[in-house]
Structure formats: structure tokens, C-alpha cells
Design a protein around this motif. Structure first.
Motif, PDB file in Angstrom:
ATOM      1  N   PHE A   3     -39.156  78.349  71.173  1.00  0.00           N
ATOM      2  CA  PHE A   3     -38.761  79.193  70.445  1.00  0.00           C
ATOM      3  C   PHE A   3     -40.233  79.778  70.657  1.00  0.00           C
ATOM      4  O   PHE A   3     -40.888  80.905  69.780  1.00  0.00           O
ATOM      5  N   PHE A   4     -40.965  78.785  69.895  1.00  0.00           N
ATOM      6  CA  PHE A   4     -42.635  78.925  70.114  1.00  0.00           C
ATOM      7  C   PHE A   4     -43.423  79.404  70.446  1.00  0.00           C
ATOM      8  O   PHE A   4     -45.193  79.728  69.846  1.00  0.00           O
ATOM      9  N   MET A   5     -42.855  79.052  72.016  1.00  0.00           N
ATOM     10  CA  MET A   5     -43.755  78.666  73.462  1.00  0.00           C
ATOM     11  C   MET A   5     -44.344  80.609  73.261  1.00  0.00           C
ATOM     12  O   MET A   5     -43.047  81.431  73.419  1.00  0.00           O
ATOM     13  N   PRO A   6     -45.205  80.527  74.592  1.00  0.00           N
ATOM     14  CA  PRO A   6     -45.506  82.337  74.814  1.00  0.00           C
ATOM     15  C   PRO A   6     -44.498  81.993  76.380  1.00  0.00           C
ATOM     16  O   PRO A   6     -44.465  81.387  76.320  1.00  0.00           O
ATOM     17  N   GLU A   7     -44.118  83.508  76.426  1.00  0.00           N
ATOM     18  CA  GLU A   7     -44.181  83.087  77.919  1.00  0.00           C
ATOM     19  C   GLU A   7     -44.894  83.130  79.393  1.00  0.00           C
ATOM     20  O   GLU A   7     -45.684  83.890  78.475  1.00  0.00           O
ATOM     21  N   SER A   8     -44.263  83.249  80.419  1.00  0.00           N
ATOM     22  CA  SER A   8     -45.861  83.070  81.090  1.00  0.00           C
ATOM     23  C   SER A   8     -46.196  84.615  81.223  1.00  0.00           C
ATOM     24  O   SER A   8     -45.450  85.746  81.825  1.00  0.00           O
ATOM     25  N   PRO A   9     -47.383  84.741  81.342  1.00  0.00           N
ATOM     26  CA  PRO A   9     -48.450  86.420  81.497  1.00  0.00           C
ATOM     27  C   PRO A   9     -47.828  86.509  83.363  1.00  0.00           C
ATOM     28  O   PRO A   9     -48.319  88.247  82.943  1.00  0.00           O
ATOM     29  N   ARG A  10     -48.031  86.411  83.512  1.00  0.00           N
ATOM     30  CA  ARG A  10     -47.617  86.396  85.478  1.00  0.00           C
ATOM     31  C   ARG A  10     -46.548  86.452  85.511  1.00  0.00           C
ATOM     32  O   ARG A  10     -46.145  87.552  86.258  1.00  0.00           O
ATOM     33  N   TRP A  11     -45.359  86.224  84.894  1.00  0.00           N
ATOM     34  CA  TRP A  11     -43.900  86.789  84.836  1.00  0.00           C
ATOM     35  C   TRP A  11     -43.639  88.275  83.842  1.00  0.00           C
ATOM     36  O   TRP A  11     -43.297  89.171  84.310  1.00  0.00           O
ATOM     37  N   LEU A  12     -44.430  88.251  83.020  1.00  0.00           N
ATOM     38  CA  LEU A  12     -44.887  89.464  81.697  1.00  0.00           C
ATOM     39  C   LEU A  12     -45.259  90.749  82.682  1.00  0.00           C
ATOM     40  O   LEU A  12     -45.295  91.389  82.674  1.00  0.00           O
ATOM     41  N   ALA A  13     -46.341  90.040  83.501  1.00  0.00           N
ATOM     42  CA  ALA A  13     -47.511  91.353  84.690  1.00  0.00           C
ATOM     43  C   ALA A  13     -45.809  91.947  85.356  1.00  0.00           C
ATOM     44  O   ALA A  13     -45.819  92.986  85.456  1.00  0.00           O
ATOM     45  N   ARG A  14     -45.322  90.843  86.374  1.00  0.00           N
ATOM     46  CA  ARG A  14     -44.558  90.984  87.069  1.00  0.00           C
ATOM     47  C   ARG A  14     -43.756  92.480  86.506  1.00  0.00           C
ATOM     48  O   ARG A  14     -42.809  92.990  87.266  1.00  0.00           O
ATOM     49  N   HIS A  15     -43.121  91.782  84.930  1.00  0.00           N
ATOM     50  CA  HIS A  15     -42.479  92.744  84.961  1.00  0.00           C
ATOM     51  C   HIS A  15     -43.042  93.653  84.280  1.00  0.00           C
ATOM     52  O   HIS A  15     -42.330  94.442  83.002  1.00  0.00           O
ATOM     53  N   ASP A  16     -44.519  94.003  84.089  1.00  0.00           N
ATOM     54  CA  ASP A  16     -44.791  95.244  83.683  1.00  0.00           C
ATOM     55  C   ASP A  16     -44.880  95.504  82.418  1.00  0.00           C
ATOM     56  O   ASP A  16     -45.175  96.427  81.050  1.00  0.00           O
ATOM     57  N   ARG A  17     -44.928  94.362  81.730  1.00  0.00           N
ATOM     58  CA  ARG A  17     -44.815  94.183  80.448  1.00  0.00           C
ATOM     59  C   ARG A  17     -46.713  93.971  79.973  1.00  0.00           C
ATOM     60  O   ARG A  17     -46.462  92.439  79.595  1.00  0.00           O
ATOM     61  N   TRP A  18     -47.436  94.522  80.225  1.00  0.00           N
ATOM     62  CA  TRP A  18     -48.571  94.601  80.715  1.00  0.00           C
ATOM     63  C   TRP A  18     -49.453  94.306  78.669  1.00  0.00           C
ATOM     64  O   TRP A  18     -50.205  93.268  78.467  1.00  0.00           O
ATOM     65  N   GLU A  19     -49.035  94.342  77.861  1.00  0.00           N
ATOM     66  CA  GLU A  19     -49.676  94.169  76.452  1.00  0.00           C
ATOM     67  C   GLU A  19     -49.674  93.309  76.561  1.00  0.00           C
ATOM     68  O   GLU A  19     -50.267  91.994  75.856  1.00  0.00           O
ATOM     69  N   GLU A  20     -48.216  91.809  76.544  1.00  0.00           N
ATOM     70  CA  GLU A  20     -48.072  90.707  76.098  1.00  0.00           C
ATOM     71  C   GLU A  20     -48.892  89.521  76.603  1.00  0.00           C
ATOM     72  O   GLU A  20     -49.124  89.132  76.105  1.00  0.00           O
ATOM     73  N   CYS A  21     -49.009  90.248  78.062  1.00  0.00           N
ATOM     74  CA  CYS A  21     -50.031  89.468  79.080  1.00  0.00           C
ATOM     75  C   CYS A  21     -50.767  89.458  78.856  1.00  0.00           C
ATOM     76  O   CYS A  21     -51.723  88.399  79.074  1.00  0.00           O
ATOM     77  N   HIS A  22     -51.537  91.012  78.496  1.00  0.00           N
ATOM     78  CA  HIS A  22     -52.816  90.228  77.667  1.00  0.00           C
ATOM     79  C   HIS A  22     -52.949  89.681  76.876  1.00  0.00           C
ATOM     80  O   HIS A  22     -54.083  89.218  76.647  1.00  0.00           O
TER      81      HIS A  22
END
Length: 514
Positions: free
Chosen positions: A175-194
Motif C-alpha cells: 500500500f505504501f509502494m508506487p505503481e509501475s510508471p510504465r503501466w500508468l503510462a499505458r493507461h494514460d495516467r501521465w502525471e502519476e507516471c512523471h
């Protein structure tokens, strides 16, 4: 299992031998038959095969982190059933459910870790995951060994219950770890990815040059995939992907055919054939797990320098030698076991004594010492590096499922092989070693030092033969990184930033130069 299956408490509680069915307390209990013991052991990798196939769909839809947490919850359920098992079918069901978790986590943890790792340290970071696994194996072996001195069913119920603790810690800790930035990018969640990329590569600096380069590469990859329909497992067998799919699957298949799980699961059987009994057998067996931990360290230090391919070849050559040496000694100096079997092996198998037996024990240790710094970590580092972003979750699931289906087969048939083909079991793994050496040399390219997006470009553009690439076809990220960053700095456009725009049909994000 290896610290438990040879104990009197286990053999008597799950006894199927001449002393009666099902749970005779006689100290001479012979335990489950070889084929049933194979089924008990194989039930977990059988569940792992199912779990690994399901993990690709789970990971692509809900994310790498959530899929791992789901696996942890499943583990808690399976461990509860195993801990409470009152008969063999209940134990098999519990272990099968445990296997569902192992399949999910063994598929998606390497993907999650590799997608969070800096390119130059990806081998080290993903390899450290394998090192952590060796620690888990070692710790659980000694807990099981310590519990073997307890009376009755506590000897195996306590370790089977204790294994719930790390799953609980992992589930909560994620719960205290980030999601994969590449998974976020593929789902167009660019701000979190950045934000996550800047934390990994730029110490929180959103304008860091390398972070901008990673964002640009991700945007290019996602742009190519954005108009495609949702991918399926069939996409792994498209003409432009099938070669990578075959490599990812076979690195996992060969890792099982190294024979390492003959040692990990059944080393008490192996040492029993070599004349060790009781606590002497368990203590001697534990040394293999210590070697597994210690010898994984060189891989962590050198996998990003030496590369994946060289380590695989070095490992397969050495494993071939040790297995063939064991086969020769067993065939020349061994003999059929007396009726009733030897030590912890309930049925007629094979036995060897004297100095040749000591060499067989030493070779068993050397098998572990050869596997731990080579195929052990590299077989988990390598597959996630090979595949394009849109297919990475399913590709990892497919390659890991190959691992677990062969793990299942070997777990199930190894006790039967000891009884039926006896010393030729060792010869079989020696022959596998020859095959894997040739396959790696002719078919496996080197991937060290590249970002995941750069590896995708190498495959997309076509490459020379893998053995030629290994002699200089891949440039190091050390030179490429500086060149790429300088290229970004020299462009006329100002730095990249993330914009989110809502369009009909859902929210999409783009990375634009403004």
C-alpha cells in the motif's frame, strides 16, 4: 517441503505404507507412496501454472501492485488450509491454492521491479529479488528443521502456518509502494507516471534530463499501441513477436530442466540414497540452501557487467558436468536399494556408499553453486526485458507459466524416476544441460544495459545473430544515456511537461513539447 517430507511426524501422519492407513503413529511409517508424494509436492507448481496464466489479465487490468496483493491474499487462504490439513487431499488443495499465489507473484513481481528499476541497475535490482527468495527458502528450511523436534503434527503445522506472516507483511507494505510508471503510462495516467519516474531517476526533479528522455520514449511506445485493440495471449505469437516469446518461455523451461528442484524439493531423498539418515540428512541438506544464498551474491554484483547471455552459458556448462559426473558415479558404484527402500525413500530406489557417495553429495552442492549465480537470477531478470510494453504483463505470465508447468512435471515425476530409472535420472539432467547450452548460444541475445524501450527498438529494427551481438552488437547504456540526454538538451523545443486532456470516451494523457 524438503525439511518436512523425511520427518517421522510427516511420514506417520500421512502414511500410506505397510503400517496401515491413513495415519499410523508407528515410528516405522513409510509415508505416502512415491507417486502420491510427487502429487503433494507438484500440487503447488500446478496451481502456480494456473495462477501465472491468470496473472497477465489481472496485471494488465488492475496494475502490477494490485495483482501482487491479490496473490498475497490467496496465499493466506491456501496456507490456512494446508496448516489445518487432516488428510492428503486437503493438503493437496491447500498447496494448489498456495500455488495460485506463487504463479501470480512470480510472474508479476519481476515485471513490477524491472519497470521501476534504473536501466544500469535493473539486473542488480531484479536479481536481488531472486536473492530474497533464496533467503526465504533458507529461513523456512531452518524453521521446519527446528520444528522437526516437536512432537506430533506441530512439527509441520507450525511452519505451514508461519508462512502466512510474510504474505501479510507484503500485502500491507505494498500500500505504501508506487505503481509501475510504465503501466500508468499505458493507461494514460501521465502525471502519476512523471512523478514516479522523477523519484526513481531524478531525485524528485521533474525536469531531470533522463526523466524527460524516459517520458519521451514511453510516449513514443504508447503512441504506437494506443490505437490497437486490447492485446490477448494470441498476440504473443504474432510473426514479429513469436521469437521473443519463445526465448522468454525457454529461459524458464530450461531453468527447471537444470534439475535444481530435484535438489530444492528432494535433497533429503538424494542424500538418503547416499547413506545419510535422520538429523545428519537434514543438516547436510540445509547446506545446499546456504550455498544458494551465498552464491547468488556474485550474480548481483556482475550480472549488469557480464551480461545475461554469458552467465546462462557458464551455468549450463557447469551444471552439465556435475550431473554427468553424478550419473557416472551412480551408474558405476551404485546398486539397487533393498526391498522397502532406503532411509526416507519409501520404495525401492538406488543406493551408493563410501567415497563415491561423498562425491555425489559434493556434486549436489556444486549443482546449487552453479545454478545460484547464473540461471537462478537471470531466468527472472531476462524475460520481462524482452517484450514490448503492451505485451509485457501477458508475456511474463506466459514465460512463468512455462516455468511452473515444467516445475509441476519434475516435482511429480522425480520420486517416480528415482524408483524406476534410478541413476539415469542424473543422466537425463546432464543431457538437458547440453541442449540448453546450444540453445542459449544460438538464440539468446544480450540485453544488459539498455532501457526497456531501447530493447524494444533493437528487436523491432532487426538484429544480427545473437552470438555476434554478444561480441559488440549492443552498446552500453553508459554511452547511450549521455548521447540521448544531450540530444534532448540540444533540441529547439523547451523541456517536456505533462498535460492531461479529457476526450470523449475517457481521459487520456499526452506528453507534449510546449
Amino acid at each position: 517441503m524438503s525439511a518436512i517430507i523425511g520427518t517421522t511426524q510427516y511420514l506417520c501422519y500421512f502414511n500410506q505404507g505397510p503400517n496401515g492407513l491413513p495415519f499410523n503413529d508407528d515410528a516405522q511409517c513409510s509415508g505416502p507412496t512415491s507417486i502420491v508424494q510427487g502429487g503433494i509436492t507438484a500440487s503447488m507448481p500446478g496451481g502456480s501454472w494456473v495462477g501465472s496464466l491468470a496473472s497477465g489479465l489481472l496485471s494488465d487490468k488492475f496494475g502490477r501492485k494490485v495483482s501482487i496483493q491479490v496473490g498475497a491474499v490467496i496465499w493466506l487462504a491456501g496456507s490456512t488450509i494446508s496448516c489445518a490439513a487432516i488428510n492428503i487431499p486437503m493438503l493437496i488443495v491447500g498447496r494448489f491454492i498456495n500455488g495460485l499465489c506463487v504463479g501470480i507473484c512470480s510472474s508479476q513481481v519481476p515485471v513490477y521491479v524491472s519497470e521501476l528499476s534504473p536501466p544500469r541497475r535493473r539486473g542488480l535490482v531484479v536479481g536481488t529479488q531472486q536473492w530474497a527468495i533464496t533467503w526465504g527458502v533458507l529461513i523456512m528450511f531452518y524453521i521446519s528443521y527446528g520444528c522437526s523436534f516437536l512432537e506430533g503434527t506441530k512439527a509441520f503445522r507450525i511452519p505451514w502456518g508461519f508462512q502466512m506472516v510474510p504474505a501479510l507483511v507484503m500485502c500491507v507494505g505494498l500500500f505504501f509502494m508506487p505503481e509501475s510508471p510504465r503501466w500508468l503510462a499505458r493507461h494514460d495516467r501521465w502525471e502519476e507516471c512523471h512523478q514516479i519516474l522523477s523519484a526513481i531517476h531524478g531525485h524528485g526533479d521533474l525536469d531531470n534530463s533522463f526523466v524527460q528522455m524516459e517520458l519521451q520514449q514511453l510516449n513514443e511506445v504508447c503512441a504506437l499501441e494506443r490505437d490497437q485493440a486490447d492485446v490477448s495471449y494470441l498476440d504473443l505469437f504474432r510473426p514479429n513477436v513469436i521469437w521473443r516469446t519463445h526465448i522468454g518461455m525457454f529461459v524458464q523451461i530450461w531453468s527447471q530442466l537444470t534439475g535444481i528442484n530435484v535438489i530444492m524439493y528432494y535433497i533429503t531423498f538424494v542424500f538418503g540414497m547416499a547413506g545419510l539418515t535422520g538429523n545428519a540428512n537434514l543438516v547436510a541438506s540445509s547446506i545446499s540452501y546456504v550455498i544458494n544464498v551465498v552464491m547468488t551474491v556474485p550474480a548481483l554484483l556482475y550480472v549488469d557487467r557480464i551480461g545475461r547471455r554469458r552467465l546462462l552459458i557458464l551455468g549450463s556448462v557447469s551444471l552439465t558436468f556435475w550431473w554427468l559426473l553424478c550419473a557416472g558415479l551412480m551408474g558405476k558404484y551404485g546398486s539397487p536399494a533393498p526391498p522397502g527402500g532406503v532411509n526416507s525413500i519409501a520404495e525401492e530406489s538406488w543406493t551408493i556408499t563410501g567415497k563415491p557417495a561423498k562425491v555425489v553429495i559434493a556434486c549436489s552442492y556444486l549443482v546449487v553453486a552453479s545454478f545460484a549465480p547464473t540461471w537462478g537470477p537471470v531466468s527472472w531478470i531476462y524475460p520481462p526485458e524482452l517484450m514490448p510494453l503492451g505485451l509485457r504483463g501477458k508475456a511474463a505470465a506466459m514465460s512463468t507459466s512455462s516455468n511452473w508447468i515444467f516445475n509441476f512435471a519434475l516435482s511429480y515425476f522425480t520420486p517416480v524416476a528415482f524408483v524406476n530409472i534410478k541413476w539415469k535420472t542424473y543422466l537425463m539432467f546432464g543431457i538437458f544441460g547440453i541442449g540448453m547450452t546450444a540453445h542459449v548460444f544460438f538464440c539468446f541475445p544480450e540485453t544488459k544495459g539498455k532501457t526497456l524501450e531501447e530493447i524494444e527498438k533493437v528487436f523491432a529494427n532487426g538484429t544480427s545473430s545473437p552470438w555476434k551481438m554478444a561480441m559488440g552488437g549492443f552498446r552500453s547504456i553508459d554511452s547511450d544515456k549521455e548521447e540521448s540526454v544531450q540530444g534532448i538538451k540540444s533540441e529547439q523545443d523547451p523541456p517536456l511537461h505533462v498535460e492531461n486532456s479529457n476526450k470523449e470516451g475517457g481521459a487520456t494523457g499526452t506528453v507534449e513539447a510546449v
